[in-house]
Design a protein around this motif. Structure first.
Motif, PDB file in Angstrom:
ATOM      1  N   UNK A 123      -0.731   6.586  -2.371  1.00  0.00           N
ATOM      2  CA  UNK A 123      -1.269   5.693  -0.236  1.00  0.00           C
ATOM      3  C   UNK A 123      -0.545   4.214  -1.041  1.00  0.00           C
ATOM      4  N   UNK A 124      -1.245   3.730  -1.960  1.00  0.00           N
ATOM      5  CA  UNK A 124      -1.552   2.112  -2.741  1.00  0.00           C
ATOM      6  C   UNK A 124       0.548   2.017  -1.997  1.00  0.00           C
ATOM      7  N   UNK A 125       1.177   2.218  -3.001  1.00  0.00           N
ATOM      8  CA  UNK A 125       2.483   1.798  -2.839  1.00  0.00           C
ATOM      9  C   UNK A 125       3.139   2.500  -1.759  1.00  0.00           C
ATOM     10  N   UNK A 126       3.113   3.748  -1.169  1.00  0.00           N
ATOM     11  CA  UNK A 126       4.329   4.114  -0.054  1.00  0.00           C
ATOM     12  C   UNK A 126       4.029   3.732   1.109  1.00  0.00           C
ATOM     13  N   UNK A 127       2.764   4.264   1.338  1.00  0.00           N
ATOM     14  CA  UNK A 127       1.995   3.988   2.784  1.00  0.00           C
ATOM     15  C   UNK A 127       1.751   2.654   3.113  1.00  0.00           C
ATOM     16  N   UNK A 128       1.024   1.491   1.665  1.00  0.00           N
ATOM     17  CA  UNK A 128      -0.139   0.793   2.288  1.00  0.00           C
ATOM     18  C   UNK A 128      -1.080   0.738   2.778  1.00  0.00           C
ATOM     19  N   UNK A 129      -2.410   0.418   1.687  1.00  0.00           N
ATOM     20  CA  UNK A 129      -3.904   1.123   2.289  1.00  0.00           C
ATOM     21  C   UNK A 129      -4.232  -0.152   3.016  1.00  0.00           C
ATOM     22  N   UNK A 130      -3.228  -1.481   2.942  1.00  0.00           N
ATOM     23  CA  UNK A 130      -3.510  -2.727   3.767  1.00  0.00           C
ATOM     24  C   UNK A 130      -5.094  -3.253   2.889  1.00  0.00           C
ATOM     25  N   UNK A 131      -4.775  -3.584   1.400  1.00  0.00           N
ATOM     26  CA  UNK A 131      -5.669  -4.014   0.297  1.00  0.00           C
ATOM     27  C   UNK A 131      -4.064  -4.929  -0.444  1.00  0.00           C
ATOM     28  N   UNK A 132      -4.808  -6.138  -1.075  1.00  0.00           N
ATOM     29  CA  UNK A 132      -4.281  -6.682  -2.068  1.00  0.00           C
ATOM     30  C   UNK A 132      -2.937  -7.346  -1.654  1.00  0.00           C
ATOM     31  N   UNK A 133      -1.897  -7.815  -2.189  1.00  0.00           N
ATOM     32  CA  UNK A 133      -0.648  -8.579  -1.056  1.00  0.00           C
ATOM     33  C   UNK A 133       0.446  -7.425  -1.931  1.00  0.00           C
ATOM     34  N   UNK A 134       0.636  -6.310  -2.349  1.00  0.00           N
ATOM     35  CA  UNK A 134       1.927  -5.627  -2.619  1.00  0.00           C
ATOM     36  C   UNK A 134       1.554  -4.665  -2.503  1.00  0.00           C
ATOM     37  N   UNK A 135       2.766  -4.285  -1.580  1.00  0.00           N
ATOM     38  CA  UNK A 135       2.564  -2.561  -1.400  1.00  0.00           C
ATOM     39  C   UNK A 135       4.234  -2.995  -0.512  1.00  0.00           C
ATOM     40  N   UNK A 136       4.657  -1.455  -0.792  1.00  0.00           N
ATOM     41  CA  UNK A 136       6.637  -1.461  -0.729  1.00  0.00           C
ATOM     42  C   UNK A 136       6.566  -1.691   0.846  1.00  0.00           C
ATOM     43  N   UNK A 137       6.328  -1.414   1.805  1.00  0.00           N
ATOM     44  CA  UNK A 137       6.334  -1.798   3.199  1.00  0.00           C
ATOM     45  C   UNK A 137       6.453  -3.212   3.281  1.00  0.00           C
ATOM     46  N   UNK A 138       4.793  -3.960   2.741  1.00  0.00           N
ATOM     47  CA  UNK A 138       4.532  -4.764   3.389  1.00  0.00           C
ATOM     48  C   UNK A 138       6.021  -5.910   2.343  1.00  0.00           C
ATOM     49  N   UNK A 139       6.550  -5.782   1.693  1.00  0.00           N
ATOM     50  CA  UNK A 139       7.496  -6.216   0.030  1.00  0.00           C
ATOM     51  C   UNK A 139       8.936  -6.157   1.563  1.00  0.00           C
TER      52      UNK A 139
END
Length: 350
Positions: A24-40
């Motif tokens: 979830x953190x990487x592929x979908x993004x959970x709205x936390x932190x600075x990085x995940x695949x969608x925001x990148x």
């Protein structure tokens, strides 16, 4: 959109702290932190250095470092040294997470500039395995060869606490990097062996005497992946003009750190609006190093960032601010990715 290749992130530390949620953190993004695949993808983040960092144990009665660093002056004690046997399981876990990211097909662990370019062309995140602190390597250096075989291509001998190889700078403001002794004998062997293996040495966090020892021993360009200008913000973590001149003379490079505490002239950690502190540091670095030796070293997922950047999706806003400030498109391309790829060619060869 200009693609960005970044000098430093702590995304693997986020996965270490929540391994069961990594998909979830990487592929979908959970709205936390600075990085995940969608925001990148949204921000043009095409690749960068993914750090393996060994956290120190936190005492139950530890002071509130966040509050202290938002009310300078401060001088925080450094954690104790962590030995290789204690550090290696954490390093294995973090590298395992990076290899899992590669198995998703969305990221590639790169060992050469050709592999970085191929990953970027294919739309995969181009990742360099980096050690922020060499705790997971013993004095015999045998583990260095193991990690190199796993893909390690960049290494900082220290984070801030001491290692068997050298000494980092304390979190102190105001202060200078001229604190403590230089590299140990094991640290000097580490630098020489990294040169042999073409593992890039990162000077960020290293104290002044250690910086000078690397400069004397290494035959590679001098590089600080995520550091700023001491002349603008007098933090121990930032590079003095003397150090910047040495980096220029060795055809090295500095990645601009987005951490507010190293950008603000007052040394506070609080976020800020606007771009003035970022622009002051970028202007100073380019003025001292030249246009071919400055890039980005965000410290995503490891720092408090200016409100204008926010996270990886904010990278185009940063580039727009530099554009408005007067930086032309060729210079923006260099800062965003071109200078990093050229530096790695000079360091690794090819």
């Amino acid at each position: 959109m200009i693609p960005v290749f970044d000098g430093h992130n702590d995304f693997l530390l986020r996965l270490l702290r929540d391994p069961g949620n990594r998909e979830t953190i990487w592929l979908a993004g959970e709205g936390k932190g600075h990085l995940d695949l969608p925001r990148m993808k949204a921000g043009g983040f095409a690749g960068g250095f993914f750090a393996v960092y060994i956290p120190s144990p936190v005492a139950h009665d530890a002071p509130d470092f966040e509050a202290i660093m938002d009310a300078p002056p401060y001088d925080l004690p450094l954690p104790d040294l962590i030995g290789a046997e204690a550090a290696q399981p954490t390093a294995v876990a973090m590298i395992g997470h990076l290899m899992w990211l590669e198995r998703t097909g969305t990221l590639a662990i790169c060992r050469s500039v050709a592999e970085i370019r191929a990953a970027m062309a294919a739309g995969r995140i181009a990742a360099i395995l980096h050690f922020e602190g060499a705790e997971a390597i013993g004095e015999d250096l045998d583990a260095l060869h193991l990690w190199h075989a796993a893909g390690l291509r960049s290494l900082g001998p220290v984070w801030s606490r001491p290692t068997v190889f050298g000494h980092g700078v304390p979190f102190r403001f105001p202060g200078t990097p001229d604190t403590g002794p230089g590299l140990t004998e094991a640290g000097k062997r580490l630098v020489r062996e990294c040169n042999t293996l073409k593992v890039m040495i990162d000077l960020s966090h290293l104290n002044g005497a250690g910086f000078d020892d690397v400069a004397a021993l290494s035959d590679a360009p001098l590089v600080a992946t995520h550091s700023n200008a001491h002349a603008v913000t007098p933090s121990t973590r930032n590079l003095t003009d003397r150090q910047l001149d040495m980096i220029r003379e060795r055809d090295g490079m500095v990645g601009l750190n987005f951490a507010t505490v190293f950008l603000r002239e007052d040394g506070r950690k609080a976020p800020f609006d606007g771009w003035e502190p970022v622009l002051r540091h970028m202007d100073h670095l380019i003025g001292r190093l030249g246009e071919d030796r400055v890039g980005l070293g965000s410290d995503f997922d490891g720092a408090t960032l200016p409100n204008g950047i926010g996270d990886a999706a904010g990278l185009p806003r940063l580039l727009d601010a530099l554009r408005t400030h007067g930086y032309d498109e060729p210079l923006l391309e260099k800062i965003a990715h071109g200078n990093w790829l050229a530096l790695l060619s000079r360091t690794w060869g090819g």
